[in-house]
Design an enzyme around this catalytic site. Sequence first.
Site, mmCIF file in Angstrom:
data_model
loop_
_atom_site.group_PDB
_atom_site.id
_atom_site.type_symbol
_atom_site.label_atom_id
_atom_site.label_comp_id
_atom_site.label_asym_id
_atom_site.label_seq_id
_atom_site.Cartn_x
_atom_site.Cartn_y
_atom_site.Cartn_z
ATOM 1 N N SER A 25 0.824 -1.209 0.000
ATOM 2 C CA SER A 25 0.000 0.000 0.000
ATOM 3 C C SER A 25 0.853 1.250 0.000
ATOM 4 C CB SER A 25 -0.887 -0.012 1.261
ATOM 5 O OG SER A 25 -1.495 1.243 1.444
ATOM 6 N N TYR A 84 -1.311 -0.982 10.974
ATOM 7 C CA TYR A 84 -1.639 -1.531 9.648
ATOM 8 C C TYR A 84 -0.522 -1.183 8.665
ATOM 9 C CZ TYR A 84 -3.325 -1.489 4.892
ATOM 10 O OH TYR A 84 -3.416 -1.657 3.529
ATOM 11 N N LYS A 129 2.586 -3.548 6.576
ATOM 12 C CA LYS A 129 2.939 -3.541 5.146
ATOM 13 C C LYS A 129 4.443 -3.295 4.978
ATOM 14 C CE LYS A 129 -1.137 -4.291 3.434
ATOM 15 N NZ LYS A 129 -1.445 -5.605 2.826
ATOM 16 N N LEU A 136 -13.878 6.006 1.774
ATOM 17 C CA LEU A 136 -14.699 7.104 1.258
ATOM 18 C C LEU A 136 -15.802 6.662 0.303
ATOM 19 C CD1 LEU A 136 -15.241 10.161 0.921
ATOM 20 C CD2 LEU A 136 -13.469 10.167 -0.862
HETATM 21 C C1 WQD Z 1 -9.733 8.768 1.642
HETATM 22 C C2 WQD Z 1 -10.018 10.216 1.951
HETATM 23 C C3 WQD Z 1 -10.424 10.707 4.256
HETATM 24 C C4 WQD Z 1 -14.146 8.487 4.657
HETATM 25 C C5 WQD Z 1 -6.987 3.751 3.195
HETATM 26 C C6 WQD Z 1 -5.832 2.957 3.694
HETATM 27 C C7 WQD Z 1 -4.952 2.578 2.544
HETATM 28 C C8 WQD Z 1 -5.757 1.878 1.504
HETATM 29 C C9 WQD Z 1 -6.925 2.743 1.064
HETATM 30 C C10 WQD Z 1 -5.587 -0.500 1.798
HETATM 31 C C11 WQD Z 1 -9.326 10.684 3.214
HETATM 32 C C12 WQD Z 1 -11.667 10.972 3.410
HETATM 33 C C13 WQD Z 1 -12.987 9.025 4.129
HETATM 34 C C14 WQD Z 1 -15.189 9.342 5.080
HETATM 35 C C15 WQD Z 1 -13.888 11.233 4.394
HETATM 36 N N1 WQD Z 1 -6.228 0.641 2.023
HETATM 37 N N2 WQD Z 1 -12.878 10.379 3.991
HETATM 38 N N3 WQD Z 1 -15.025 10.696 4.933
HETATM 39 O O1 WQD Z 1 -7.361 6.585 4.293
HETATM 40 O O2 WQD Z 1 -6.677 7.289 1.929
HETATM 41 O O3 WQD Z 1 -6.494 4.924 2.612
HETATM 42 O O4 WQD Z 1 -7.699 3.030 2.237
HETATM 43 O O5 WQD Z 1 -4.613 -0.717 1.164
HETATM 44 O O6 WQD Z 1 -3.945 1.721 3.035
HETATM 45 O O7 WQD Z 1 -5.097 3.777 4.566
HETATM 46 O O8 WQD Z 1 -8.735 5.909 2.275
HETATM 47 O O9 WQD Z 1 -11.110 6.050 1.699
HETATM 48 O O10 WQD Z 1 -10.463 5.977 4.163
HETATM 49 O O11 WQD Z 1 -10.008 8.044 2.836
HETATM 50 O O12 WQD Z 1 -13.762 12.466 4.290
HETATM 51 O O13 WQD Z 1 -16.265 8.900 5.587
HETATM 52 O O14 WQD Z 1 -11.418 10.352 2.176
HETATM 53 O O15 WQD Z 1 -10.254 11.740 5.210
HETATM 54 O O16 WQD Z 1 -8.891 12.022 3.024
HETATM 55 P P1 WQD Z 1 -7.279 6.298 2.842
HETATM 56 P P2 WQD Z 1 -10.153 6.433 2.777
#
Ligand code: WQD
Length: 344
Positions: A127, A152, A156, A203
Amino acid sequence: MKGKILVTGGTGYIGSHTVVELQQAGYEVVIIDNLSNSNIDVLDGIERITGVRPVFVKGDCTDIATLRRLFEENPGIDGIINFAASKAVNESVQKPILYYRNNLGTLLNLLELMPEYGVKGIVFSSSCTVYGEPDANPITEEAPIKKATSPYGNTKQISEEIIQDVVRSGSPIKSIILRYFNPIGAHPSAEIGELPNGVPQNLVPFITQAAIGVRKELSVFGDDYNTPDGSCIRDFIYVVDLAKAHVTAMARMLEDKGEGPVEIFNLGTGRGASVLELINTFEQKTGVKVPHKIVGRREGDIEKIWANPKRANEVLGWTADTPLDVTLQSAWDWQCRLRERGVM
Ligand code: WQD
């Protein structure tokens, strides 16, 4: 058949999409999954798409006897794609022992058994989290690996080091490490897609559940970042494009085309998009509003990160070229299919 591939975590989100692409590329697939974060019905979806039901073993890869039995009962496995891991960043902060035991134990078992059963290579699901907050974007594979911001992310980083050490010790295996950016979307057939247990942490599933009314509204975690619209920036990559990269990587290993026993590739589009841009693109493409509000920042979030995918483009001959709006439409089509089926 081109070969037989073991896909650990193969009923999961990225795993199931990769199984489809492997089968359609002519590989025979064996899945092992403990169904802790996925549903056995995914096998029906895979079969509806490809016409072939993969061999399925319900089991936990942290138990070496389970894996040994699988290799005995499914001889001739040429390669492994390892998705089996716990992957919720914030959960890992609360349950570090579970994350280290599950994610590292699984990998150690696989690496130990591969030479015994003549398995040539392993594709490892890593990741972009390993980079932490980049000093500059777009980010290449040479960017410094910073101290992980969660257990987590640390699993990795440690997993990548374990692979390097095992190969350096003289193990005959090969490995390709794929560092994913943000996988989103669903198969165009809407037969498989992302279906997290409980409240989505990521997200896009939250966006589609808010849009269809399963969730009251999406909380946007912060609009005071140093970005054009104040919300975080990510490299959102279509899950089917990501799955295809695994097939390419596996072929590269099995055909001995690698430039070394361990290769590392960033898998991203090379384009950054902000959270608010994503919401707007979704609304424009689908015509459906996403009820949302701006709230405070989420602990541990990276401000901005997107890939320089040049090495994967040139060396793997792979490009993630699905437009963001098409990807988001696929996520919405999947959410609508779940509603039709009465799932949510
Ligand atoms: C993306 C953006 C949140 C939810 C994670 C893991 C990474 C990979 C992908 C496995 C951020 C914003 C999110 C919400 C929001 N996983 N957000 N409201 O954190 O970039 O990565 O998933 O490999 O390892 O860390 O993904 O989708 O959680 O967040 O505003 O309800 O969306 O703040 O900026 P992230 P995410």
